[in-house]
Design a protein around this motif. Structure first.
Motif, PDB file in Angstrom:
ATOM      1  N   SER A 193       0.780  -1.281  -0.032  1.00  0.00           N
ATOM      2  CA  SER A 193      -0.070   0.078   0.118  1.00  0.00           C
ATOM      3  C   SER A 193       0.900   1.230  -0.054  1.00  0.00           C
ATOM      4  O   SER A 193       1.926   1.236   0.490  1.00  0.00           O
ATOM      5  CB  SER A 193      -1.075   0.054   1.274  1.00  0.00           C
ATOM      6  OG  SER A 193      -1.616   1.255   1.374  1.00  0.00           O
ATOM      7  N   THR A 194       0.363   2.271  -0.578  1.00  0.00           N
ATOM      8  CA  THR A 194       1.137   3.558  -0.510  1.00  0.00           C
ATOM      9  C   THR A 194       0.876   4.321   0.636  1.00  0.00           C
ATOM     10  O   THR A 194       1.338   5.461   1.061  1.00  0.00           O
ATOM     11  CB  THR A 194       0.590   4.471  -1.904  1.00  0.00           C
ATOM     12  OG1 THR A 194      -0.612   4.585  -1.851  1.00  0.00           O
ATOM     13  CG2 THR A 194       1.244   3.683  -2.942  1.00  0.00           C
ATOM     14  N   HIS A 195      -0.245   3.721   1.610  1.00  0.00           N
ATOM     15  CA  HIS A 195      -0.538   4.538   2.694  1.00  0.00           C
ATOM     16  C   HIS A 195      -0.325   3.517   3.810  1.00  0.00           C
ATOM     17  O   HIS A 195      -0.423   2.353   3.694  1.00  0.00           O
ATOM     18  CB  HIS A 195      -1.981   4.883   2.755  1.00  0.00           C
ATOM     19  CG  HIS A 195      -2.449   6.059   1.675  1.00  0.00           C
ATOM     20  ND1 HIS A 195      -2.243   5.871   0.320  1.00  0.00           N
ATOM     21  CD2 HIS A 195      -2.850   7.101   1.839  1.00  0.00           C
ATOM     22  CE1 HIS A 195      -2.547   7.021  -0.191  1.00  0.00           C
ATOM     23  NE2 HIS A 195      -3.039   7.760   0.782  1.00  0.00           N
ATOM     24  N   PRO A 196      -0.108   4.209   5.148  1.00  0.00           N
ATOM     25  CA  PRO A 196       0.331   3.127   6.329  1.00  0.00           C
ATOM     26  C   PRO A 196      -1.100   2.788   6.548  1.00  0.00           C
ATOM     27  O   PRO A 196      -2.026   3.570   6.405  1.00  0.00           O
ATOM     28  CB  PRO A 196       0.746   4.414   7.390  1.00  0.00           C
ATOM     29  CG  PRO A 196       1.255   5.530   6.513  1.00  0.00           C
ATOM     30  CD  PRO A 196       0.526   5.744   5.408  1.00  0.00           C
ATOM     31  N   ASN A 197      -1.227   1.767   7.218  1.00  0.00           N
ATOM     32  CA  ASN A 197      -2.547   1.206   7.636  1.00  0.00           C
ATOM     33  C   ASN A 197      -2.928   2.032   8.796  1.00  0.00           C
ATOM     34  O   ASN A 197      -2.027   2.672   9.592  1.00  0.00           O
ATOM     35  CB  ASN A 197      -2.529  -0.215   8.110  1.00  0.00           C
ATOM     36  CG  ASN A 197      -1.437  -0.553   9.041  1.00  0.00           C
ATOM     37  OD1 ASN A 197      -1.896   0.031  10.313  1.00  0.00           O
ATOM     38  ND2 ASN A 197      -0.875  -1.661   9.191  1.00  0.00           N
ATOM     39  N   SER A 198      -4.247   1.861   9.302  1.00  0.00           N
ATOM     40  CA  SER A 198      -4.639   2.931  10.224  1.00  0.00           C
ATOM     41  C   SER A 198      -4.120   2.548  11.663  1.00  0.00           C
ATOM     42  O   SER A 198      -3.889   3.605  12.309  1.00  0.00           O
ATOM     43  CB  SER A 198      -6.414   2.558  10.365  1.00  0.00           C
ATOM     44  OG  SER A 198      -7.005   3.105   8.994  1.00  0.00           O
ATOM     45  N   GLY A 199      -3.914   1.266  11.922  1.00  0.00           N
ATOM     46  CA  GLY A 199      -3.352   1.355  13.188  1.00  0.00           C
ATOM     47  C   GLY A 199      -1.846   1.698  13.250  1.00  0.00           C
ATOM     48  O   GLY A 199      -1.665   2.471  14.386  1.00  0.00           O
TER      49      GLY A 199
END
Length: 272
Positions: free
Chosen positions: A242-248
């Motif tokens: 993913s190009t975004h960190p996960n929410s946690g």
């Protein structure tokens, strides 16, 4: 062959070294250090491309009757932006003179983004679906403004150009076929492009957290924002692809920075 390879490596290294700089000072939220960035393309080139896309986006939204330029929602988001703009000079003085501008598009999309130079787009879907408070709008606004301040678009273009150059030079020197170069390109995307994109998102979170706090918005709203995003499915999935960190991961980093930015928020509240 060895001489050519050595010469190409030297030239590539010199080009990369010349392109290393930092667009801003460090953020209190990130510990105060300013990360060095690879900036091979000029800001004028990126600005031109960004403005072209921005105009096309707005023309399309206007033609569809979706461009919002007044009303309660537009006023809410624009007020947040105007409160944050004076504080961009904390990170780079020239940004205070940028023509910061908000576009609100009436579309059922949970998203917001920014173009180089401070052109910010919000979609009504993110406001309505997440039932955002002003503090949560400030968390998003600060994040998007941070992308512009750090010139992440320019940095991503530079990284991609550097990676493509390395693959092309290596393939030509070693006589590697097209298929192998494509495989190397995929490896570059997984090893370089995606992690740097995740890093930029995390960096924008922290710079944005500080911007919101300096503007008098509660930085703790960034946590509730990402809790809502997680419930919507945004930011989920494996971080590796993913190009975004996960929410946690995102919320943990924000929570860790909270003791450094809460005093700025309290000072801003005392001045209001």
């Amino acid at each position: 062959m060895k001489y050519r390879a050595h010469l190409s490596a030297v030239l590539a290294a010199a080009l990369l070294a010349a392109g290393c700089a930092s667009t801003t000072t460090g953020s209190v939220a990130s510990g105060g250090s300013a990360r060095s960035q690879l900036l091979l393309v000029s800001p004028e080139q990126v600005m031109q491309q960004s403005l072209q896309y921005y105009d096309q986006q707005n023309t399309k939204a206007r033609a569809q009757g979706k461009l919002v330029t007044s009303g309660a929602e537009w006023n809410r988001v624009n007020t947040v932006m105007q409160r944050l703009v004076p504080h961009v000079a904390t990170f780079r003085p020239d940004a205070a003179r940028w023509p910061w501008q908000l576009v609100l598009i009436d579309e059922d999309t949970v998203n917001a983004h920014v173009m180089a130079g401070g052109k910010i787009t919000f979609y009504t879907g993110i406001i309505r679906k997440l039932r955002l408070t002003d503090d949560e709008i400030a968390a998003i606004m600060g994040h998007e403004m941070a992308h512009a301040l750090r010139e992440h678009t320019r940095e991503k273009i530079s990284q991609s150009a550097a990676g493509d150059m390395a693959i092309a030079i290596g393939g030509a020197l070693l006589g590697v076929g097209e298929g192998a170069q494509q495989l190397a390109g995929l490896g570059k995307q997984l090893a370089l492009d995606m992690p740097f994109s995740r890093h930029m998102e995390s960096e924008a979170d922290l710079y944005g957290l500080e911007l919101a706090a300096r503007g008098g918005y509660d930085p703790r709203a960034a946590i509730t924002l990402w809790q809502k995003m997680a419930q919507q499915g945004g930011g989920g999935g494996p971080s590796f692809l993913s190009t975004h960190p996960n929410s946690g991961d995102r919320m943990a980093a924000l929570q860790n920075a909270m003791p450094r930015v809460l005093p700025l928020y309290e000072q801003a509240r005392a001045r209001r």
